[in-house]
Design an enzyme around this catalytic site. Structure first.
Site, short mmCIF file in Angstrom:
data_model
loop_
_atom_site.label_atom_id
_atom_site.label_comp_id
_atom_site.label_asym_id
_atom_site.label_seq_id
_atom_site.Cartn_x
_atom_site.Cartn_y
_atom_site.Cartn_z
N ASP A 17 0.89 -1.19 0.02
CA ASP A 17 -0.02 0.11 -0.09
C ASP A 17 0.96 1.33 0.06
O ASP A 17 1.71 1.40 0.59
CB ASP A 17 -0.81 0.08 1.20
CG ASP A 17 -1.84 1.12 1.24
OD1 ASP A 17 -2.96 1.16 0.55
OD2 ASP A 17 -1.74 1.94 2.30
N GLU A 57 1.32 -0.40 -4.93
CA GLU A 57 0.03 0.43 -5.41
C GLU A 57 0.47 1.67 -5.41
O GLU A 57 0.32 2.71 -4.67
CB GLU A 57 -0.95 0.38 -3.95
CG GLU A 57 -2.18 0.90 -4.38
CD GLU A 57 -2.44 2.02 -3.57
OE1 GLU A 57 -3.35 2.94 -4.05
OE2 GLU A 57 -1.68 2.43 -2.56
C1 GLC Z 1 -4.12 3.35 -0.35
C2 GLC Z 1 -5.41 2.67 -0.42
C3 GLC Z 1 -6.27 3.89 0.19
C4 GLC Z 1 -5.89 4.41 1.60
C5 GLC Z 1 -4.49 4.88 1.44
C6 GLC Z 1 -3.72 5.09 2.72
O1 GLC Z 1 -3.96 4.38 -1.38
O2 GLC Z 1 -5.85 2.43 -1.58
O3 GLC Z 1 -7.52 3.41 0.50
O4 GLC Z 1 -6.69 5.52 1.74
O5 GLC Z 1 -3.73 4.00 0.90
O6 GLC Z 1 -3.35 3.77 3.40
#
Ligand code: GLC
Length: 648
Positions: free
Chosen positions: A283, A325
């Protein structure tokens, strides 16, 4: 490269742990030695070549060995099977779904009882949204983790998770979980100790007694949630310090300049690997390194850390792929696959966020030119890595592609983005979409878009108006969007609810811990009564479900739609039609998509540009044969129609 000191250091640990380097553990040993120099130099790059750091490096080696020792025989066998397949995750046979366990069906155990649902649909890969402990109430959908190793009781227990994973493996399904690398919840034990004044734990975070550094950081750091969480620091009363909180005030950013933080989180990564995770979703990796005077995003050190993680995972748990991500600018996303010596040696996957947003762009305008203008960037992806392709996920749709891409298509970037925001929030006259703007930033004029696939495609409005022809058009839009992303190359991940055309769920407005975050409108609480409609012919649920099911079936049949750097875009003879060609050995599939609400024509000449014109073209979607016409004749596509034409 032979490095005597390093190899002695590794050998000493291996001997102590009685690793059978010439026998049962030989593959592990070979991998370790092969990656040792990289691990060593990446670690040094970040943490320096200082004797004081040696104990940390020693701990790193111990951790890699321990992770391997703790890896079950079953998982080691699975690693070997995956290695024998080559790049297992590039295959056309995998289709995923991302879901919130509680909102989908309640608990992990219940999910295990519902695997037949996925079998019926054809989904064999699940991304479970965060299931580890997070505070009740506000937790950013579980992305504020209070305990990385304890399953939250809302979902069940660790045993339940393992039970589910075993069931999934019996069904040949794959599992993806998150590691929230950038921050912890302010309720995590580390944060609690920091609040109690423990300086060692304060060093786990970025904490400052005055505003001097926070102000410097704030000058150049963009805001992620400008409406609900402005600024990047939060005042902590207990310590009298400012804490860096890039996301929400309750998500404390971890300080990776501290090697202990890195080692702790690497330990958590191995913990997930040994639970049997097939793809680990890292993440928000773009944010893990901070430096005053920069945006604190996509910094070179963030890549070094990811590379280090990748090489360590490759040694101890080679069957686990990594997904970064990184929802950032198109050029920056590409770097997460690795560059230079580390090409294809950083993240195995990235989200195809650029393409996702561009599909929405094309849907709103009916013009595919902006989407095409971005392809030279997207196509740089190295062989052996792959995309997560998606139309919707739990997050908003960002319009973060470059201005030049918009200009290239002849639009003014500012006006064009305004149109898209108006279109998807339903303000634009005649727009069928029912979405909302998310994180509007009056300083920069930026805004992102929330809304479910179905609502953004017009289904909510059409049903509300009981307009059958509008329902039909919306379903056609939904399928066009899904098909376009299913066949592009990469692993398609459906967001739960979208497979039945679930429209926005406004119940979040009644919940104080969610009402300020409209991303919850597209994270539905599933009503299984409604799901029964998937078997009732004529209902939108049935139309969307059965078509999605068929798309997955077709995908599984066609090797050429696997991701082997085997994609070529067709010349845009008609700006409304996107066409790409997928090839593998003798197989050739022309995928054509009419993004317009009107019929569009494509010259048959388009099929002359990639080798001989095929004798006939079989459309897998309609189960219909086409005979290519003369160059001056046209192939006709109905509004939002798509064709999956195999050359014969
Ligand atoms: C990523 C997740 C999102 C979250 C962020 C902080 O982008 O997909 O939902 O708010 O991380 O953890």
């Amino acid at each position: 490269m032979y490095n005597h000191r390093l190899h002695q250091q590794i050998n000493a640990v291996l001997q102590k742990e009685q690793i059978d380097i010439g026998g049962a553990d030989n593959h592990f040993f070979t991998r370790f030695i092969a990656n040792a120099t990289a691990i060593d130099s990446l670690f040094q790059e970040i943490y320096g070549r200082d004797d004081n750091r040696d104990p940390f490096f020693d701990r790193l080696i111990q951790q890699v060995v321990q992770a391997y020792i703790q890896r079950s025989r079953r998982l080691r066998e699975r690693d070997a099977e995956k290695a024998a397949k080559g790049h297992w995750f590039l295959s056309n046979e995998i289709t995923g779904m991302s879901l919130y366990v509680d909102r989908f069906c309640g608990s992990l155990t219940e999910l295990g009882n519902r695997l037949d649902y996925f079998r019926k649909l054809g989904v064999n890969f699940l991304h479970l949204m965060p299931v580890f402990e997070s505070p009740e109430g506000e937790s950013d959908g579980g992305y504020a983790v209070a305990d990385f190793r304890k399953v939250d009781k809302r979902f069940g227990t660790l045993e339940d998770l393992l039970g589910l994973q075993e069931k999934m493996q019996e069904e040949n399904m794959y599992l993806m979980l998150d590691i929230v690398l950038n921050h912890t919840s302010d309720q995590h034990e580390w944060a609690k100790k920091a609040k109690q004044g423990d300086p060692d734990y304060q060093d786990y975070f970025y904490m400052y007694a005055d505003r001097q550094l926070p102000d410097r950081f704030d000058q150049t750091m963009p805001e992620i949630f400008p409406e609900s969480a402005p600024g990047n620091f939060t005042w902590n009363e207990e310590t009298g310090k400012w804490v860096m909180t890039v996301f929400h005030r309750y998500q404390w950013d971890l300080n990776y300049t501290n090697p202990t933080v890195f080692l702790e989180m690497l330990g958590n990564i191995f913990f997930y690997a040994n639970l049997g995770v097939d793809i680990l979703r890292i993440d928000a990796p773009a944010f893990i390194w901070k430096q005053a005077g920069t945006t604190c995003q996509n910094l070179p050190q963030a890549h070094t850390l990811l590379r280090l993680i990748k090489q360590c995972v490759e040694v101890a748990a080679p069957g686990m792929a990594l997904l970064g991500e990184a929802i950032v600018a198109p050029k920056e996303i590409m770097k997460y696959f690795g560059t230079g010596l580390y090409t294809a040696k950083e993240c195995d996957f990235a989200y195809n966020a650029t393409h996702m947003a561009l599909q929405w762009d094309a849907l709103a305008t009916g013009d595919t030119r902006v989407m095409l203008a971005a392809q030279h960037e997207i196509m740089q992806k190295p062989f052996g890595t792959s995309w997560i392709n998606y139309t919707r996920c739990h997050d908003d749709i960002g319009l973060g592609y470059d201005d030049y891409m918009i200009r290239h298509a002849g639009y003014d970037p500012r006006e064009h983005r305004r149109f898209l925001k108006d279109y998807f929030s339903g303000i634009y006259a005649g727009s069928p979409a029912r979405g909302a703007l998310f994180s509007v930033n009056p300083k920069t004029n930026d805004a992102r878009i929330s809304g479910s696939l179905a609502s953004l495609c017009g289904l909510e409005k059409a049903i509300g108006e009981q307009n059958e022809s509008a329902v039909q058009l919306s379903v056609a839009r939904i399928l066009l969007m899904q098909a376009h992303s299913f066949f592009l190359g990469g692993l398609p991940v459906i967001f739960y609810g979208d497979e039945v055309g679930y429209t926005n769920d406004y119940s979040y407005l009644q919940d104080d811990s969610k009402s300020y975050d409209n991303r919850w409108m597209h994270r539905p609480l599933i009503d299984w009564e409604k799901y029964r409609n998937i078997d009732k012919e004529g209902t939108p649920e049935h139309r969307v479900f059965s078509a999605t099911q068929r798309l997955i079936r077709i995908r599984k049949k066609l090797v050429a739609v696997g991701d082997y750097k085997n994609l070529a875009w067709m010349t845009p003879h008609n700006i409304h039609i996107a066409g790409y060609l997928r090839t593998f050995e003798d197989q050739k599939i022309y995928c054509l998509f009419n993004f317009r609400d009107q019929p569009s024509r494509l010259t048959w000449f388009a099929f002359r540009e990639h080798g001989a014109v095929p004798d006939s073209l079989y459309d897998h979607w309609q189960d219909k044969e086409y005979e290519p016409g003369q160059d001056h004749e046209y192939l006709l596509l109905e509004p939002y129609q798509f064709l999956l034409l195999e050359a014969r």
